[in-house]
Design a protein around this motif. Sequence first.
Motif, PDB file in Angstrom:
ATOM      1  N   GLU A   1      -2.234  -0.980  -6.620  1.00 13.29           N
ATOM      2  CA  GLU A   1      -3.697  -0.852  -6.608  1.00 13.29           C
ATOM      3  C   GLU A   1      -4.356  -2.224  -6.730  1.00 13.29           C
ATOM      4  O   GLU A   1      -3.770  -3.115  -7.326  1.00 13.29           O
ATOM      5  CB  GLU A   1      -4.146   0.043  -7.766  1.00 13.29           C
ATOM      6  CG  GLU A   1      -3.749   1.495  -7.612  1.00 13.29           C
ATOM      7  CD  GLU A   1      -4.382   2.205  -6.407  1.00 13.29           C
ATOM      8  OE1 GLU A   1      -5.210   1.598  -5.713  1.00 13.29           O
ATOM      9  OE2 GLU A   1      -3.997   3.352  -6.157  1.00 13.29           O
ATOM     10  N   PRO A   2      -5.563  -2.407  -6.165  1.00 12.93           N
ATOM     11  CA  PRO A   2      -6.380  -1.417  -5.474  1.00 12.93           C
ATOM     12  C   PRO A   2      -6.086  -1.289  -3.976  1.00 12.93           C
ATOM     13  O   PRO A   2      -6.801  -0.578  -3.285  1.00 12.93           O
ATOM     14  CB  PRO A   2      -7.804  -1.954  -5.684  1.00 12.93           C
ATOM     15  CG  PRO A   2      -7.632  -3.428  -5.767  1.00 12.93           C
ATOM     16  CD  PRO A   2      -6.278  -3.690  -6.347  1.00 12.93           C
TER      17      PRO A   2
ATOM     18  N   SER B   1      -4.580  -9.092  -4.583  1.00 11.02           N
ATOM     19  CA  SER B   1      -3.576  -8.238  -3.942  1.00 11.02           C
ATOM     20  C   SER B   1      -3.415  -8.591  -2.470  1.00 11.02           C
ATOM     21  O   SER B   1      -2.310  -8.509  -1.926  1.00 11.02           O
ATOM     22  CB  SER B   1      -3.967  -6.761  -4.037  1.00 11.02           C
ATOM     23  OG  SER B   1      -4.233  -6.392  -5.355  1.00 11.02           O
TER      24      SER B   1
ATOM     25  N   ARG C   1       0.819  -1.217   0.000  1.00 11.42           N
ATOM     26  CA  ARG C   1       0.000   0.000   0.000  1.00 11.42           C
ATOM     27  C   ARG C   1       0.856   1.272   0.000  1.00 11.42           C
ATOM     28  O   ARG C   1       0.593   2.185  -0.770  1.00 11.42           O
ATOM     29  CB  ARG C   1      -0.894  -0.010   1.246  1.00 11.42           C
ATOM     30  CG  ARG C   1      -1.806   1.210   1.446  1.00 11.42           C
ATOM     31  CD  ARG C   1      -2.694   0.942   2.654  1.00 11.42           C
ATOM     32  NE  ARG C   1      -3.488   2.076   3.105  1.00 11.42           N
ATOM     33  CZ  ARG C   1      -4.699   2.375   2.674  1.00 11.42           C
ATOM     34  NH1 ARG C   1      -5.230   1.667   1.704  1.00 11.42           N
ATOM     35  NH2 ARG C   1      -5.376   3.388   3.173  1.00 11.42           N
TER      36      ARG C   1
ATOM     37  N   SER D   1       2.225  -7.224 -10.611  1.00 15.75           N
ATOM     38  CA  SER D   1       0.844  -6.831 -10.818  1.00 15.75           C
ATOM     39  C   SER D   1       0.262  -7.468 -12.080  1.00 15.75           C
ATOM     40  O   SER D   1      -0.839  -8.019 -12.065  1.00 15.75           O
ATOM     41  CB  SER D   1       0.795  -5.308 -10.884  1.00 15.75           C
ATOM     42  OG  SER D   1      -0.497  -4.876 -11.163  1.00 15.75           O
TER      43      SER D   1
ATOM     44  N   ARG E   1      -9.363  -8.251  -8.096  1.00 19.86           N
ATOM     45  CA  ARG E   1      -8.019  -7.680  -7.983  1.00 19.86           C
ATOM     46  C   ARG E   1      -7.642  -7.378  -6.544  1.00 19.86           C
ATOM     47  O   ARG E   1      -6.493  -7.565  -6.152  1.00 19.86           O
ATOM     48  CB  ARG E   1      -7.897  -6.403  -8.815  1.00 19.86           C
ATOM     49  CG  ARG E   1      -7.193  -6.632 -10.132  1.00 19.86           C
ATOM     50  CD  ARG E   1      -6.661  -5.340 -10.727  1.00 19.86           C
ATOM     51  NE  ARG E   1      -5.252  -5.220 -10.471  1.00 19.86           N
ATOM     52  CZ  ARG E   1      -4.314  -5.846 -11.160  1.00 19.86           C
ATOM     53  NH1 ARG E   1      -4.625  -6.644 -12.158  1.00 19.86           N
ATOM     54  NH2 ARG E   1      -3.049  -5.693 -10.853  1.00 19.86           N
ATOM     55  N   LEU E   2      -8.618  -6.887  -5.771  1.00 18.74           N
ATOM     56  CA  LEU E   2      -8.332  -6.654  -4.357  1.00 18.74           C
ATOM     57  C   LEU E   2      -8.018  -7.978  -3.667  1.00 18.74           C
ATOM     58  O   LEU E   2      -7.057  -8.082  -2.892  1.00 18.74           O
ATOM     59  CB  LEU E   2      -9.521  -5.962  -3.676  1.00 18.74           C
ATOM     60  CG  LEU E   2      -9.342  -5.682  -2.180  1.00 18.74           C
ATOM     61  CD1 LEU E   2      -8.162  -4.749  -1.928  1.00 18.74           C
ATOM     62  CD2 LEU E   2     -10.613  -5.090  -1.576  1.00 18.74           C
TER      63      LEU E   2
ATOM     64  N   ASN F   1     -14.605  -8.089  -6.650  1.00 20.84           N
ATOM     65  CA  ASN F   1     -13.312  -7.516  -6.278  1.00 20.84           C
ATOM     66  C   ASN F   1     -12.124  -8.446  -6.496  1.00 20.84           C
ATOM     67  O   ASN F   1     -11.267  -8.580  -5.615  1.00 20.84           O
ATOM     68  CB  ASN F   1     -13.303  -7.098  -4.794  1.00 20.84           C
ATOM     69  CG  ASN F   1     -14.340  -6.067  -4.483  1.00 20.84           C
ATOM     70  OD1 ASN F   1     -14.557  -5.154  -5.287  1.00 20.84           O
ATOM     71  ND2 ASN F   1     -14.992  -6.209  -3.346  1.00 20.84           N
TER      72      ASN F   1
ATOM     73  N   GLY G   1       2.816   0.983  -3.662  1.00 19.31           N
ATOM     74  CA  GLY G   1       1.683   1.651  -4.280  1.00 19.31           C
ATOM     75  C   GLY G   1       0.885   0.759  -5.206  1.00 19.31           C
ATOM     76  O   GLY G   1       0.448   1.179  -6.288  1.00 19.31           O
TER      77      GLY G   1
ATOM     78  N   ALA H   1      -3.612   0.269  -2.584  1.00 15.18           N
ATOM     79  CA  ALA H   1      -3.092   1.595  -2.234  1.00 15.18           C
ATOM     80  C   ALA H   1      -4.220   2.583  -1.950  1.00 15.18           C
ATOM     81  O   ALA H   1      -4.066   3.476  -1.121  1.00 15.18           O
ATOM     82  CB  ALA H   1      -2.183   2.113  -3.344  1.00 15.18           C
ATOM     83  N   SER H   2      -5.355   2.442  -2.633  1.00 15.96           N
ATOM     84  CA  SER H   2      -6.416   3.419  -2.388  1.00 15.96           C
ATOM     85  C   SER H   2      -7.645   2.824  -1.693  1.00 15.96           C
ATOM     86  O   SER H   2      -8.687   3.476  -1.617  1.00 15.96           O
ATOM     87  CB  SER H   2      -6.807   4.125  -3.690  1.00 15.96           C
ATOM     88  OG  SER H   2      -6.989   3.197  -4.716  1.00 15.96           O
ATOM     89  N   ALA H   3      -7.520   1.626  -1.148  1.00 13.63           N
ATOM     90  CA  ALA H   3      -8.618   1.070  -0.340  1.00 13.63           C
ATOM     91  C   ALA H   3      -8.791   1.922   0.915  1.00 13.63           C
ATOM     92  O   ALA H   3      -7.843   2.536   1.394  1.00 13.63           O
ATOM     93  CB  ALA H   3      -8.313  -0.378   0.034  1.00 13.63           C
TER      94      ALA H   3
END
Lengths: 193, 193
Positions: free
Chosen positions: A166-167, B147, A160, B126, B143-144, B141, A164, A169-171
């Motif tokens: 995503e997603p 990650s 995060r 990624s 991708r989340l 979700n 950086g 980093a901006s969760a």
Amino acid sequence: VPRGRRPGESGSRERILAAARAVFAAGGYAEATIRAIAARAKVDPALVLHYFGSKEGVFAAAMEFPFDPAEVIPGLLEPGLEELGERLARFFFQTWDGPRGRPLVGLLRSAAGNQRAAEMLRDFVSEAMIGRLAAALPAANPRLRASLVGSQLIGAAVLRYVVGLEPLASASVDELAEWLGPTLQEYLTRAAR
Amino acid sequence: VPRGRRPGESGSRERILAAARAVFAAGGYAEATIRAIAARAKVDPALVLHYFGSKEGVFAAAMEFPFDPAEVIPGLLEPGLEELGERLARFFFQTWDGPRGRPLVGLLRSAAGNQRAAEMLRDFVSEAMIGRLAAALPAANPRLRASLVGSQLIGAAVLRYVVGLEPLASASVDELAEWLGPTLQEYLTRAAR
């Protein structure tokens, strides 16, 4: 023996922090003592304790660590083991996201590039956070459990804040707490298999 | 247009890898193309594909990454989503623990100390791993979820291999798979809350 300065005497707090950085850098976290830091700063050990409460507190202040685990971890543990995972996740990401979280990326970077810095940070995290968390766990393998909690939080922080990705980093903190809370809770309290 | 060399011709494989390192370093992972790597190595693009199969394969070989995700991830996915978490954990730690895992610590260190190296590794992970895993997930979700899987694995790797935190550092692969497998499985397949 140098006379200790009184609290409030100009510069003594800063002198203690500079001495602490030198003592931690020279011998690592585990070997450092309040006494050695006080001697180097030419103050009484009681003054170090007056300002910073404990070795962990001096380290946290000297490294601009955003909180003192000696104060924070007992507060997170206090309501009991139920939902501890979610409280830990929430506190962790709120702290990183907040204004005091900024030095953490630098700390992680320097630890990654420098063996001594890595050992220093490891011993601090291991004693002050993982050890303290483990001591509160009634289940078998408390240190492994607490280390797994640390591994999930550190990994999410790396992706995060450092990488950086995503997603992640901006969760939102809510989203992260919702996903990571149950994981941490399993590590903390699940029955051995 | 330079003529492509034939497979087996001495030095062309090494020349492609050197060209790949230069192209990846100059423009990052996402921007790099097989065509640009081939042009810089003065070979035909077909020869790059012949040796390395894909851009991911060239990157993995150039960076001494221990495996080519284009080959490995489909193999891990092939038996289906059931117990995928445990298969991922087991493969991950067996690879790091094995002889081909050694360059990974260096890769992590250089990524931590160098913004460009970090971005390059991030884009590779990624696209080649998280993207490929996400594409196989039917839940919301994806991708989340993928990650989060990455975050747990990376965090455990940092503490085990870079920082050397006990008892994570000397836990067995079986123990790690037993603890992390269910976590990864939750991330991959749990219902949205």
